[in-house]
Design an enzyme around this catalytic site. Sequence first.
Site, short mmCIF file in Angstrom:
data_model
loop_
_atom_site.label_atom_id
_atom_site.label_comp_id
_atom_site.label_asym_id
_atom_site.label_seq_id
_atom_site.Cartn_x
_atom_site.Cartn_y
_atom_site.Cartn_z
N HIS A 199 -45.48 -106.49 8.20
CA HIS A 199 -44.22 -107.21 8.03
C HIS A 199 -44.09 -108.46 8.91
O HIS A 199 -44.01 -109.57 8.40
CB HIS A 199 -43.04 -106.27 8.38
O1 RIB Z 1 -38.79 -102.78 8.17
C1 RIB Z 1 -39.83 -103.37 8.90
C2 RIB Z 1 -39.32 -103.97 10.17
O2 RIB Z 1 -38.74 -102.95 10.99
C3 RIB Z 1 -40.44 -104.59 11.03
O3 RIB Z 1 -39.92 -105.65 11.79
C4 RIB Z 1 -40.81 -103.46 11.95
O4 RIB Z 1 -41.38 -103.91 13.18
C5 RIB Z 1 -39.46 -102.84 12.20
O5 RIB Z 1 -38.82 -103.60 13.23
#
Ligand code: RIB
Length: 313
Positions: free
Chosen positions: A243
């Site tokens: 992500h």
């Molecule tokens: O949903 C994914 C996000 O939530 C990413 O930023 C992960 O690190 C968590 O913070």
Amino acid sequence: MSAVRRIIIDTDPGQDDAVAILLALASPELEVIGITAVAGNVPLALTQKNARMICELAGRPDVRVHAGAVRPLVRRLVTAEHVHGRTGLDGPQLPEPTMPLQEMHAVDFIVQTLLAEEPGTVTLCPLGPLTNIAAALNRAPEIAGRIKEIVLMGGGFFEGGNVTPAAEFNIYVDPHAAEIVFSSGVPIVMMPLDVTHKALTTAKRVAAFRALGTKVGIATAEMLEFFERFDEEKYGSDGGPLHDPCVIAYLVRPELFRGRHCNVAVETGSEITMGMTVIDWWGVTDRPKNATVMRDIDSDGFFALLTERLGRL
Ligand code: RIB
Ligand code: CA
């Protein structure tokens, strides 16, 4: 090369946050003015420590790391140890940090930096719940006009949610903060699950990090091999979505991404859809367009950039 882009990374490390921080510190196109930690994946005491451990892994003990919010603006903190492990950085054995945590609170650092720097020269890169960013906007509303852009990882629409059927973790943890940020009028680029789910840490891609043979390459492979297992089990995929590095990759090579300017509204009322980001992708409402929402990525190009840059550390 165009002017160096000056950024503040707001983060809740988290293995994917860690890779985003490494990418930022390895990219000469960016100047990391500071890193602000927020409670999210794990409590603040760990996210601020993890941020410092990653800076030292990158050979950058000079980076200013500030601790911010210990909990969301309104709701109680929800963490994600089941994904990131008890420490938040499970996988590699990294040494305890020796670099200092800055005295100044993260929110004060964000406000002070934005008031001191030339308007429109600082980009905020939130990778976790938006509590620090919203608190800064509440504290000093005049900073809204001085922020160049907010490039954030959070939300989801076509992909649904990852912590509830409707909501993505960062927005779900602090939906009130997200609502403040999305209605701030600051130019926003959003990396929702709809794009990050197309950036999978396949075995081949993780092997490429390990093949770097460096401390950073091996630690990255170990972080991802731990981090991906939850999503591999859940989605039955080869690898998990990477992500947060999408935010930093966008700053370095925006052409890797495709999306469109839309309205994004955040649910803060219903418990069923709490934290849902309702993206008006087809423009069926007259709600103002407040974010450029990314939906496609050149994932091979993304991982090639990541591997090349991390190889520099
Ligand atoms: O949903 C994914 C996000 O939530 C990413 O930023 C992960 O690190 C968590 O913070
Ligand atoms: Ca994160």
